[in-house]
Design a protein around this motif. Structure first.
Motif, short mmCIF file in Angstrom:
data_model
loop_
_atom_site.label_atom_id
_atom_site.label_comp_id
_atom_site.label_asym_id
_atom_site.label_seq_id
_atom_site.Cartn_x
_atom_site.Cartn_y
_atom_site.Cartn_z
N PHE A 110 -6.77 -1.82 6.04
CA PHE A 110 -8.00 -1.56 5.31
C PHE A 110 -9.13 -2.54 5.66
N GLY A 111 -8.90 -3.41 6.64
CA GLY A 111 -9.94 -4.34 7.08
C GLY A 111 -10.33 -5.36 6.03
N ILE A 112 -9.34 -5.84 5.27
CA ILE A 112 -9.60 -6.81 4.20
C ILE A 112 -9.42 -8.22 4.76
N THR A 113 -10.41 -9.06 4.53
CA THR A 113 -10.38 -10.42 5.06
C THR A 113 -9.80 -11.41 4.04
N GLU A 114 -9.48 -12.58 4.56
CA GLU A 114 -8.99 -13.67 3.70
C GLU A 114 -10.03 -14.01 2.64
N GLN A 115 -11.30 -14.01 3.02
CA GLN A 115 -12.37 -14.31 2.06
C GLN A 115 -12.43 -13.28 0.95
N GLN A 116 -12.22 -12.02 1.27
CA GLN A 116 -12.24 -10.98 0.24
C GLN A 116 -11.08 -11.17 -0.74
N VAL A 117 -9.91 -11.48 -0.21
CA VAL A 117 -8.75 -11.72 -1.08
C VAL A 117 -9.02 -12.91 -1.99
N LYS A 118 -9.58 -13.97 -1.43
CA LYS A 118 -9.90 -15.16 -2.23
C LYS A 118 -10.93 -14.84 -3.30
N LYS A 119 -11.90 -13.98 -2.98
CA LYS A 119 -12.91 -13.60 -3.97
C LYS A 119 -12.27 -12.82 -5.12
N HIS A 120 -11.40 -11.88 -4.79
CA HIS A 120 -10.71 -11.12 -5.85
C HIS A 120 -9.84 -12.05 -6.69
N ALA A 121 -9.21 -13.02 -6.05
CA ALA A 121 -8.40 -13.99 -6.79
C ALA A 121 -9.28 -14.82 -7.73
N ARG A 145 -0.22 -7.15 -6.52
CA ARG A 145 -0.50 -5.84 -7.11
C ARG A 145 -1.94 -5.78 -7.63
N GLN A 146 -2.41 -6.85 -8.24
CA GLN A 146 -3.79 -6.88 -8.73
C GLN A 146 -4.78 -6.91 -7.57
N ILE A 147 -4.43 -7.59 -6.50
CA ILE A 147 -5.27 -7.57 -5.29
C ILE A 147 -5.32 -6.14 -4.74
N ALA A 148 -4.17 -5.48 -4.71
CA ALA A 148 -4.11 -4.09 -4.23
C ALA A 148 -5.00 -3.18 -5.08
N SER A 149 -5.00 -3.39 -6.37
CA SER A 149 -5.84 -2.58 -7.26
C SER A 149 -7.32 -2.82 -6.98
N ALA A 150 -7.65 -4.05 -6.60
CA ALA A 150 -9.04 -4.40 -6.37
C ALA A 150 -9.56 -3.90 -5.02
N CYS A 151 -8.69 -3.88 -3.98
CA CYS A 151 -9.22 -3.58 -2.65
C CYS A 151 -8.27 -2.79 -1.74
N LYS A 152 -7.14 -2.36 -2.24
CA LYS A 152 -6.13 -1.58 -1.50
C LYS A 152 -5.28 -2.41 -0.54
N ALA A 153 -5.57 -3.68 -0.35
CA ALA A 153 -4.77 -4.49 0.57
C ALA A 153 -3.31 -4.48 0.13
N GLY A 154 -2.42 -4.23 1.07
CA GLY A 154 -1.00 -4.21 0.79
C GLY A 154 -0.45 -2.88 0.36
N THR A 155 -1.28 -1.84 0.32
CA THR A 155 -0.81 -0.55 -0.18
C THR A 155 -0.45 0.45 0.92
N ASP A 156 -0.68 0.10 2.18
CA ASP A 156 -0.34 1.04 3.26
C ASP A 156 0.97 0.60 3.90
N CYS A 157 0.93 -0.20 4.93
CA CYS A 157 2.17 -0.57 5.62
C CYS A 157 2.91 -1.71 4.91
N GLY A 158 2.19 -2.52 4.12
CA GLY A 158 2.82 -3.59 3.36
C GLY A 158 3.04 -4.89 4.11
N SER A 159 2.68 -4.94 5.38
CA SER A 159 2.95 -6.15 6.15
C SER A 159 2.12 -7.35 5.71
N CYS A 160 1.06 -7.14 4.96
CA CYS A 160 0.20 -8.24 4.54
C CYS A 160 0.57 -8.82 3.18
N VAL A 161 1.52 -8.23 2.50
CA VAL A 161 1.83 -8.66 1.13
C VAL A 161 2.27 -10.12 1.10
#
Length: 74
Positions: A7-18, A26-42
């Motif tokens: 989904f093209g989610i960056t470290e900065q975006q994850v830190k902002k959601h945090a 799971r809350q990060i996934a709800s905010a931006c979909k990161a981790g909801t496709d292949c799961g390799s980034c979880v």
């Protein structure tokens, strides 16, 4: 640096959601979909979140409600 290639989610975006209150992958996934496709980034998301302070986690540890009752908000 990209955390979630699917989904093209960056470290900065994850830190902002945090910073905005997302305390779990799971809350990060709800905010931006990161981790909801292949799961390799979880695991990378978990590493970024670490064991830092989380207001929701602190409330849960104290046995307090995590969500405001809608009746209280009205």
């Amino acid at each position: 640096m990209y955390i979630c290639s699917c989904f093209g989610i960056t470290e900065q975006q994850v830190k902002k959601h945090a910073a905005d209150g997302a305390c779990t992958p799971r809350q990060i996934a709800s905010a931006c979909k990161a981790g909801t496709d292949c799961g390799s980034c979880v695991r990378r998301i978990q590493a970024l979140l670490g064991r830092g302070a989380c207001p929701r986690r602190e409330l849960a540890d104290q046995g307090k409600p995590l969500l405001t009752d809608l009746a209280d908000a009205a």
